[in-house]
Design a protein around this motif. Sequence first.
Motif, PDB file in Angstrom:
ATOM      1  N   PRO A  17       0.837  -1.205   0.000  1.00  0.00           N
ATOM      2  CA  PRO A  17       0.000   0.000   0.000  1.00  0.00           C
ATOM      3  C   PRO A  17       0.869   1.250   0.000  1.00  0.00           C
ATOM      4  O   PRO A  17       2.012   1.224   0.452  1.00  0.00           O
ATOM      5  CB  PRO A  17      -0.795  -0.118   1.301  1.00  0.00           C
ATOM      6  CG  PRO A  17       0.014  -0.996   2.181  1.00  0.00           C
ATOM      7  CD  PRO A  17       0.746  -1.936   1.264  1.00  0.00           C
ATOM      8  N   PRO A  18       0.335   2.352  -0.512  1.00  0.00           N
ATOM      9  CA  PRO A  18       1.088   3.616  -0.466  1.00  0.00           C
ATOM     10  C   PRO A  18       1.318   4.026   0.991  1.00  0.00           C
ATOM     11  O   PRO A  18       0.423   3.898   1.818  1.00  0.00           O
ATOM     12  CB  PRO A  18       0.184   4.606  -1.196  1.00  0.00           C
ATOM     13  CG  PRO A  18      -1.157   3.979  -1.264  1.00  0.00           C
ATOM     14  CD  PRO A  18      -0.973   2.505  -1.137  1.00  0.00           C
ATOM     15  N   LEU A  19       2.501   4.471   1.286  1.00  0.00           N
ATOM     16  CA  LEU A  19       2.878   4.814   2.662  1.00  0.00           C
ATOM     17  C   LEU A  19       2.446   6.231   3.004  1.00  0.00           C
ATOM     18  O   LEU A  19       2.719   7.170   2.255  1.00  0.00           O
ATOM     19  CB  LEU A  19       4.388   4.669   2.828  1.00  0.00           C
ATOM     20  CG  LEU A  19       4.930   4.816   4.242  1.00  0.00           C
ATOM     21  CD1 LEU A  19       4.394   3.686   5.134  1.00  0.00           C
ATOM     22  CD2 LEU A  19       6.441   4.803   4.227  1.00  0.00           C
ATOM     23  N   TRP A  28      -2.246  10.696  -0.812  1.00  0.00           N
ATOM     24  CA  TRP A  28      -2.235   9.357  -0.220  1.00  0.00           C
ATOM     25  C   TRP A  28      -3.645   8.766  -0.175  1.00  0.00           C
ATOM     26  O   TRP A  28      -3.838   7.595  -0.509  1.00  0.00           O
ATOM     27  CB  TRP A  28      -1.644   9.395   1.192  1.00  0.00           C
ATOM     28  CG  TRP A  28      -1.734   8.068   1.871  1.00  0.00           C
ATOM     29  CD1 TRP A  28      -0.874   7.019   1.724  1.00  0.00           C
ATOM     30  CD2 TRP A  28      -2.747   7.640   2.779  1.00  0.00           C
ATOM     31  NE1 TRP A  28      -1.302   5.956   2.496  1.00  0.00           N
ATOM     32  CE2 TRP A  28      -2.446   6.313   3.153  1.00  0.00           C
ATOM     33  CE3 TRP A  28      -3.875   8.235   3.315  1.00  0.00           C
ATOM     34  CZ2 TRP A  28      -3.232   5.594   4.039  1.00  0.00           C
ATOM     35  CZ3 TRP A  28      -4.663   7.519   4.198  1.00  0.00           C
ATOM     36  CH2 TRP A  28      -4.340   6.206   4.552  1.00  0.00           C
ATOM     37  N   SER A  29      -4.621   9.547   0.221  1.00  0.00           N
ATOM     38  CA  SER A  29      -5.996   9.065   0.360  1.00  0.00           C
ATOM     39  C   SER A  29      -6.549   8.555  -0.967  1.00  0.00           C
ATOM     40  O   SER A  29      -7.187   7.497  -1.029  1.00  0.00           O
ATOM     41  CB  SER A  29      -6.871  10.190   0.906  1.00  0.00           C
ATOM     42  OG  SER A  29      -8.211   9.795   0.964  1.00  0.00           O
ATOM     43  N   THR A  30      -6.304   9.292  -2.028  1.00  0.00           N
ATOM     44  CA  THR A  30      -6.771   8.874  -3.349  1.00  0.00           C
ATOM     45  C   THR A  30      -6.106   7.568  -3.770  1.00  0.00           C
ATOM     46  O   THR A  30      -6.770   6.628  -4.212  1.00  0.00           O
ATOM     47  CB  THR A  30      -6.486   9.968  -4.390  1.00  0.00           C
ATOM     48  OG1 THR A  30      -7.156  11.161  -3.986  1.00  0.00           O
ATOM     49  CG2 THR A  30      -6.940   9.552  -5.778  1.00  0.00           C
ATOM     50  N   ARG A  31      -4.809   7.506  -3.615  1.00  0.00           N
ATOM     51  CA  ARG A  31      -4.081   6.286  -3.987  1.00  0.00           C
ATOM     52  C   ARG A  31      -4.485   5.102  -3.116  1.00  0.00           C
ATOM     53  O   ARG A  31      -4.636   3.993  -3.603  1.00  0.00           O
ATOM     54  CB  ARG A  31      -2.575   6.530  -3.892  1.00  0.00           C
ATOM     55  CG  ARG A  31      -2.101   7.527  -4.956  1.00  0.00           C
ATOM     56  CD  ARG A  31      -0.608   7.536  -5.155  1.00  0.00           C
ATOM     57  NE  ARG A  31      -0.140   6.223  -5.523  1.00  0.00           N
ATOM     58  CZ  ARG A  31       0.801   5.560  -4.839  1.00  0.00           C
ATOM     59  NH1 ARG A  31       1.377   6.102  -3.789  1.00  0.00           N
ATOM     60  NH2 ARG A  31       1.194   4.363  -5.223  1.00  0.00           N
ATOM     61  N   MET A  32      -4.709   5.357  -1.825  1.00  0.00           N
ATOM     62  CA  MET A  32      -5.069   4.271  -0.910  1.00  0.00           C
ATOM     63  C   MET A  32      -6.462   3.739  -1.218  1.00  0.00           C
ATOM     64  O   MET A  32      -6.689   2.528  -1.152  1.00  0.00           O
ATOM     65  CB  MET A  32      -4.984   4.775   0.538  1.00  0.00           C
ATOM     66  CG  MET A  32      -5.051   3.679   1.553  1.00  0.00           C
ATOM     67  SD  MET A  32      -3.636   2.577   1.394  1.00  0.00           S
ATOM     68  CE  MET A  32      -3.976   1.450   2.706  1.00  0.00           C
ATOM     69  N   ILE A  36      -7.072  -0.195  -2.078  1.00  0.00           N
ATOM     70  CA  ILE A  36      -7.944  -1.073  -1.287  1.00  0.00           C
ATOM     71  C   ILE A  36      -9.067  -1.644  -2.146  1.00  0.00           C
ATOM     72  O   ILE A  36      -9.362  -2.843  -2.089  1.00  0.00           O
ATOM     73  CB  ILE A  36      -8.498  -0.327  -0.062  1.00  0.00           C
ATOM     74  CG1 ILE A  36      -7.369  -0.112   0.940  1.00  0.00           C
ATOM     75  CG2 ILE A  36      -9.658  -1.088   0.573  1.00  0.00           C
ATOM     76  CD1 ILE A  36      -7.716   0.776   2.099  1.00  0.00           C
ATOM     77  N   ARG A  37      -9.697  -0.818  -2.957  1.00  0.00           N
ATOM     78  CA  ARG A  37     -10.785  -1.310  -3.810  1.00  0.00           C
ATOM     79  C   ARG A  37     -10.284  -2.328  -4.819  1.00  0.00           C
ATOM     80  O   ARG A  37     -11.005  -3.249  -5.204  1.00  0.00           O
ATOM     81  CB  ARG A  37     -11.488  -0.152  -4.496  1.00  0.00           C
ATOM     82  CG  ARG A  37     -12.378   0.613  -3.497  1.00  0.00           C
ATOM     83  CD  ARG A  37     -13.126   1.712  -4.158  1.00  0.00           C
ATOM     84  NE  ARG A  37     -12.215   2.855  -4.290  1.00  0.00           N
ATOM     85  CZ  ARG A  37     -12.493   3.975  -4.907  1.00  0.00           C
ATOM     86  NH1 ARG A  37     -13.653   4.135  -5.500  1.00  0.00           N
ATOM     87  NH2 ARG A  37     -11.633   4.960  -4.954  1.00  0.00           N
ATOM     88  N   ALA A  38      -9.038  -2.192  -5.265  1.00  0.00           N
ATOM     89  CA  ALA A  38      -8.465  -3.157  -6.205  1.00  0.00           C
ATOM     90  C   ALA A  38      -8.224  -4.507  -5.530  1.00  0.00           C
ATOM     91  O   ALA A  38      -8.321  -5.549  -6.173  1.00  0.00           O
ATOM     92  CB  ALA A  38      -7.163  -2.619  -6.791  1.00  0.00           C
ATOM     93  N   ILE A  39      -7.933  -4.500  -4.237  1.00  0.00           N
ATOM     94  CA  ILE A  39      -7.724  -5.747  -3.503  1.00  0.00           C
ATOM     95  C   ILE A  39      -9.053  -6.442  -3.238  1.00  0.00           C
ATOM     96  O   ILE A  39      -9.225  -7.621  -3.517  1.00  0.00           O
ATOM     97  CB  ILE A  39      -7.010  -5.482  -2.163  1.00  0.00           C
ATOM     98  CG1 ILE A  39      -5.592  -4.999  -2.392  1.00  0.00           C
ATOM     99  CG2 ILE A  39      -7.009  -6.730  -1.290  1.00  0.00           C
ATOM    100  CD1 ILE A  39      -4.904  -4.555  -1.131  1.00  0.00           C
TER     101      ILE A  39
END
Length: 111
Positions: A17-19, A28-32, A36-39
Amino acid sequence: MALKKSVVADGQSTNRPPLFDGSNYPYWSTRMSVYIRAIDYEMWDVITDGHFSPSTINVVTNEMILKLRFEWTEVKTKKVLTNFKAINTLHCALTPTEFNKVLSCTTAKQV
């Protein structure tokens, strides 16, 4: 023989995950959220909507009571597990300083 430096910058990992280090939260929030949705999209639901607790209605008092662990179905167990997967994923995305701010949270939504 001298070692050559890489001209290409290191990219992000699709396995980690993005740190979040406490800065640039919108990035970070957008990337996270995408990570998560991809997982597992259900993990995203747990984070945004809250966790699932297997419960039943007490017919005498008309109150919701938590079911005992042995009463859970396989489907309900999977829903509970999704909350812990989400918490783990969020914890893995935090530096120690940020982790210390949320270590007492018990649900992914709280984190």
